[in-house]
Scaffold this motif. Structure first.
Motif, mmCIF file in Angstrom:
data_model
loop_
_atom_site.group_PDB
_atom_site.id
_atom_site.type_symbol
_atom_site.label_atom_id
_atom_site.label_comp_id
_atom_site.label_asym_id
_atom_site.label_seq_id
_atom_site.Cartn_x
_atom_site.Cartn_y
_atom_site.Cartn_z
ATOM 1 N N TRP A 71 12.737 7.248 -7.184
ATOM 2 C CA TRP A 71 11.313 7.367 -6.680
ATOM 3 C C TRP A 71 10.220 6.434 -7.263
ATOM 4 O O TRP A 71 10.131 6.213 -8.444
ATOM 5 C CB TRP A 71 10.904 8.808 -6.970
ATOM 6 N N ARG A 72 9.286 5.968 -6.496
ATOM 7 C CA ARG A 72 8.326 5.243 -6.697
ATOM 8 C C ARG A 72 8.474 4.017 -7.649
ATOM 9 O O ARG A 72 7.502 3.465 -8.501
ATOM 10 C CB ARG A 72 7.192 6.175 -7.143
ATOM 11 N N THR A 73 9.479 3.301 -7.280
ATOM 12 C CA THR A 73 9.615 1.834 -8.108
ATOM 13 C C THR A 73 10.313 0.926 -6.805
ATOM 14 O O THR A 73 11.466 1.473 -6.375
ATOM 15 C CB THR A 73 10.487 1.876 -9.355
ATOM 16 N N VAL A 74 10.017 -0.065 -6.834
ATOM 17 C CA VAL A 74 10.478 -1.175 -5.672
ATOM 18 C C VAL A 74 12.045 -1.459 -6.175
ATOM 19 O O VAL A 74 13.065 -1.467 -5.461
ATOM 20 C CB VAL A 74 9.707 -2.268 -5.664
ATOM 21 N N LEU A 75 12.174 -1.769 -7.456
ATOM 22 C CA LEU A 75 13.410 -1.855 -8.160
ATOM 23 C C LEU A 75 13.688 -1.494 -9.451
ATOM 24 O O LEU A 75 12.734 -2.053 -10.455
ATOM 25 C CB LEU A 75 13.816 -3.471 -7.987
ATOM 26 N N CYS A 76 14.496 -0.601 -9.913
ATOM 27 C CA CYS A 76 14.453 -0.004 -11.295
ATOM 28 C C CYS A 76 15.046 -1.133 -12.200
ATOM 29 O O CYS A 76 15.671 -2.163 -11.730
ATOM 30 C CB CYS A 76 15.083 1.212 -11.432
ATOM 31 N N GLU A 77 15.123 -0.800 -13.427
ATOM 32 C CA GLU A 77 15.597 -1.794 -14.581
ATOM 33 C C GLU A 77 17.110 -1.812 -14.267
ATOM 34 O O GLU A 77 17.591 -2.879 -14.582
ATOM 35 C CB GLU A 77 15.088 -1.136 -16.004
ATOM 36 N N GLU A 78 17.825 -0.455 -14.100
ATOM 37 C CA GLU A 78 19.096 -0.759 -14.167
ATOM 38 C C GLU A 78 19.540 -1.521 -12.724
ATOM 39 O O GLU A 78 20.522 -2.438 -12.781
ATOM 40 C CB GLU A 78 19.685 0.617 -13.920
ATOM 41 N N CYS A 79 18.963 -1.590 -11.793
ATOM 42 C CA CYS A 79 19.330 -2.273 -10.462
ATOM 43 C C CYS A 79 19.006 -3.768 -10.900
ATOM 44 O O CYS A 79 19.554 -4.707 -10.374
ATOM 45 C CB CYS A 79 18.603 -1.789 -9.267
ATOM 46 N N ARG A 80 17.923 -3.886 -11.357
ATOM 47 C CA ARG A 80 17.538 -5.426 -11.835
ATOM 48 C C ARG A 80 18.594 -5.929 -12.855
ATOM 49 O O ARG A 80 19.177 -7.030 -12.517
ATOM 50 C CB ARG A 80 16.045 -5.294 -12.450
ATOM 51 N N ALA A 81 19.094 -5.253 -13.792
ATOM 52 C CA ALA A 81 20.188 -5.637 -14.486
ATOM 53 C C ALA A 81 21.513 -5.760 -13.830
ATOM 54 O O ALA A 81 22.403 -6.837 -14.157
ATOM 55 C CB ALA A 81 20.471 -4.576 -15.703
ATOM 56 N N ALA A 82 21.583 -4.897 -12.846
ATOM 57 C CA ALA A 82 23.016 -5.377 -11.979
ATOM 58 C C ALA A 82 22.799 -6.682 -11.107
ATOM 59 O O ALA A 82 23.855 -7.081 -10.905
ATOM 60 C CB ALA A 82 23.173 -4.101 -10.763
ATOM 61 N N LEU A 83 21.466 -6.976 -10.865
ATOM 62 C CA LEU A 83 21.608 -8.420 -10.194
ATOM 63 C C LEU A 83 21.584 -9.398 -11.093
ATOM 64 O O LEU A 83 22.156 -10.547 -10.848
ATOM 65 C CB LEU A 83 20.092 -8.447 -9.555
ATOM 66 N N SER A 84 20.946 -9.443 -12.233
ATOM 67 C CA SER A 84 20.712 -10.676 -13.082
ATOM 68 C C SER A 84 20.816 -10.581 -14.511
ATOM 69 O O SER A 84 20.387 -11.144 -15.325
ATOM 70 C CB SER A 84 19.431 -11.464 -12.794
ATOM 71 N N VAL A 137 0.769 -1.396 -0.073
ATOM 72 C CA VAL A 137 -0.074 -0.156 -0.209
ATOM 73 C C VAL A 137 0.859 1.527 0.107
ATOM 74 O O VAL A 137 0.304 2.338 -0.239
ATOM 75 C CB VAL A 137 -1.098 -0.006 1.284
ATOM 76 N N LEU A 138 2.087 1.344 0.270
ATOM 77 C CA LEU A 138 2.927 2.618 0.430
ATOM 78 C C LEU A 138 3.796 2.547 -0.737
ATOM 79 O O LEU A 138 4.395 1.462 -1.195
ATOM 80 C CB LEU A 138 3.579 2.496 1.785
ATOM 81 N N PRO A 139 4.017 3.763 -1.250
ATOM 82 C CA PRO A 139 5.017 3.896 -2.464
ATOM 83 C C PRO A 139 6.336 3.522 -1.919
ATOM 84 O O PRO A 139 6.729 3.714 -0.921
ATOM 85 C CB PRO A 139 4.574 5.140 -2.905
ATOM 86 N N ALA A 140 7.240 3.147 -2.780
ATOM 87 C CA ALA A 140 8.724 2.774 -2.458
ATOM 88 C C ALA A 140 9.539 3.382 -3.313
ATOM 89 O O ALA A 140 9.332 3.588 -4.542
ATOM 90 C CB ALA A 140 8.843 1.381 -2.329
ATOM 91 N N ASP A 141 10.729 3.623 -2.683
ATOM 92 C CA ASP A 141 11.818 3.954 -3.627
ATOM 93 C C ASP A 141 12.783 2.913 -4.219
ATOM 94 O O ASP A 141 12.665 1.838 -3.451
ATOM 95 C CB ASP A 141 12.917 5.064 -3.098
ATOM 96 N N CYS A 142 13.567 2.810 -5.028
ATOM 97 C CA CYS A 142 14.119 1.892 -5.629
ATOM 98 C C CYS A 142 15.302 1.316 -4.628
ATOM 99 O O CYS A 142 16.162 2.364 -3.937
ATOM 100 C CB CYS A 142 14.888 2.220 -7.000
ATOM 101 N N ALA A 143 15.392 -0.005 -4.230
ATOM 102 C CA ALA A 143 16.128 -0.399 -3.191
ATOM 103 C C ALA A 143 17.648 -0.151 -3.471
ATOM 104 O O ALA A 143 18.386 -0.183 -2.472
ATOM 105 C CB ALA A 143 15.682 -1.667 -2.649
ATOM 106 N N GLY A 144 17.956 -0.334 -4.610
ATOM 107 C CA GLY A 144 19.305 -0.089 -5.194
ATOM 108 C C GLY A 144 19.914 1.122 -5.352
ATOM 109 O O GLY A 144 21.176 1.166 -5.026
ATOM 110 N N CYS A 145 19.011 2.012 -6.059
ATOM 111 C CA CYS A 145 19.538 3.554 -6.303
ATOM 112 C C CYS A 145 18.870 4.538 -5.570
ATOM 113 O O CYS A 145 19.094 5.728 -5.809
ATOM 114 C CB CYS A 145 19.745 3.507 -7.723
ATOM 115 N N GLY A 146 17.599 4.080 -5.088
ATOM 116 C CA GLY A 146 16.593 5.219 -4.456
ATOM 117 C C GLY A 146 15.999 6.112 -5.543
ATOM 118 O O GLY A 146 15.202 6.885 -5.152
#
Length: 271
Positions: free
Chosen positions: A23-36, A12-21
């Motif tokens: 705004w309003r995305t749990v994990l952005c595409e760049e950080c997903r790419a850094a993971l996998s 229910v709450l908006p989130a910032d990307c856990a990898g880079c901060g």
């Protein structure tokens, strides 16, 4: 109760990307790419502890990846289990490909399902966090692998048999001594390991390889057929000298940073 609130908050709450901060995305595409985004590969700690199975990692433990792992484990960002599990699944596939020589038979009906065995967290750490991050990521990885057509089962059969010290300030030798004979297989689970399919140990992070070596000892002693180990990330350094020759070429080797002293993420258990 804490886990319930974590689940609701993430919905229910908006989130910032856990990898880079961002705004309003749990994990952005760049950080997903850094993971996998890159192919998982074989990695080696330096020095290589005795008994360490082949280890494959999805990512380097850098800024974005470090932030994502910490957010999931220590801050209860449970929505990150999915992308972390996807990254771990890639490392598991790399282990399987290396073990069956590219034949593609492991986990596809021959010899039973592939067993993912998480390296356990300390009980007090699980209680303090309100969730078991290692097991959660393992379950997410198993789901991703099943969707890819593999027969996979998660088997959380390892437990700490004694308390271990915090790794802060311990060198690689001291860390190995700290976890020596610390893990065991749950009573009654030996039959599962012997009768089911091959085993891949799974964890979020490898630094020295001490915990993976101890987990490998416990699984092998119980009769498990161990293929190797898969981790989301490993701490690397630019090697000052070639890593030891163990099944491969110097060019394939990835060594760990020497400067890995400090508290490990997983309840004080050295990796």
């Amino acid at each position: 109760m804490r886990r319930w609130w974590q689940e609701i908050t993430g919905l229910v709450l908006p989130a910032d990307c856990a990898g880079c901060g961002r705004w309003r995305t749990v994990l952005c595409e760049e950080c997903r790419a850094a993971l996998s985004g890159s192919r998982a590969r074989r990695v080696w700690p330096d020095p290589v502890p005795a008994g360490l199975p082949p280890v494959h990692a999805a990512a380097r433990y850098g800024d974005r990846v470090r932030s994502v792992l910490l957010a999931h484990k220590e801050r209860g960002a449970l929505a990150l289990a999915g992308p972390l599990g996807t990254a771990l699944a890639g490392a598991v596939r790399s282990v399987v490909e290396g073990a069956d020589g590219g034949e593609g038979e492991v986990g596809r009906g021959g010899g039973g399902p592939l067993l993912l065995v998480p390296v356990p967290s300390a009980r007090h750490a699980v209680a303090a966090r309100g969730h078991d991050p290692g097991r959660r990521i393992a379950l997410a990885a198993a789901g991703a692998l099943r969707r890819a057509g593999l027969s996979v089962r998660t088997a959380a059969v390892l437990r700490q048999r004694r308390a271990v010290a915090d790794q802060a300030g311990l060198d690689a030798r001291e860390r190995r001594a700290n976890v020596s004979d610390a893990l065991g297989v749950l009573k009654g689970a030996e039959g599962l390991l012997r009768q089911k399919g091959p085993v891949v140990l799974v964890d979020d992070l490898m630094t020295t390889g001490a915990s993976l070596s101890e987990a490998a000892r416990a699984v092998s002693l119980a009769g498990g057929r161990l293929l190797g180990a898969a981790v989301v990330a490993t701490v690397e350094r630019t090697p000052a000298e070639p890593a030891p020759l163990i099944n491969g070429t110097h060019g394939e080797r990835h060594s760990l940073k020497r400067e890995t002293a400090g508290k490990h993420l997983n309840g004080g258990t050295p990796r």
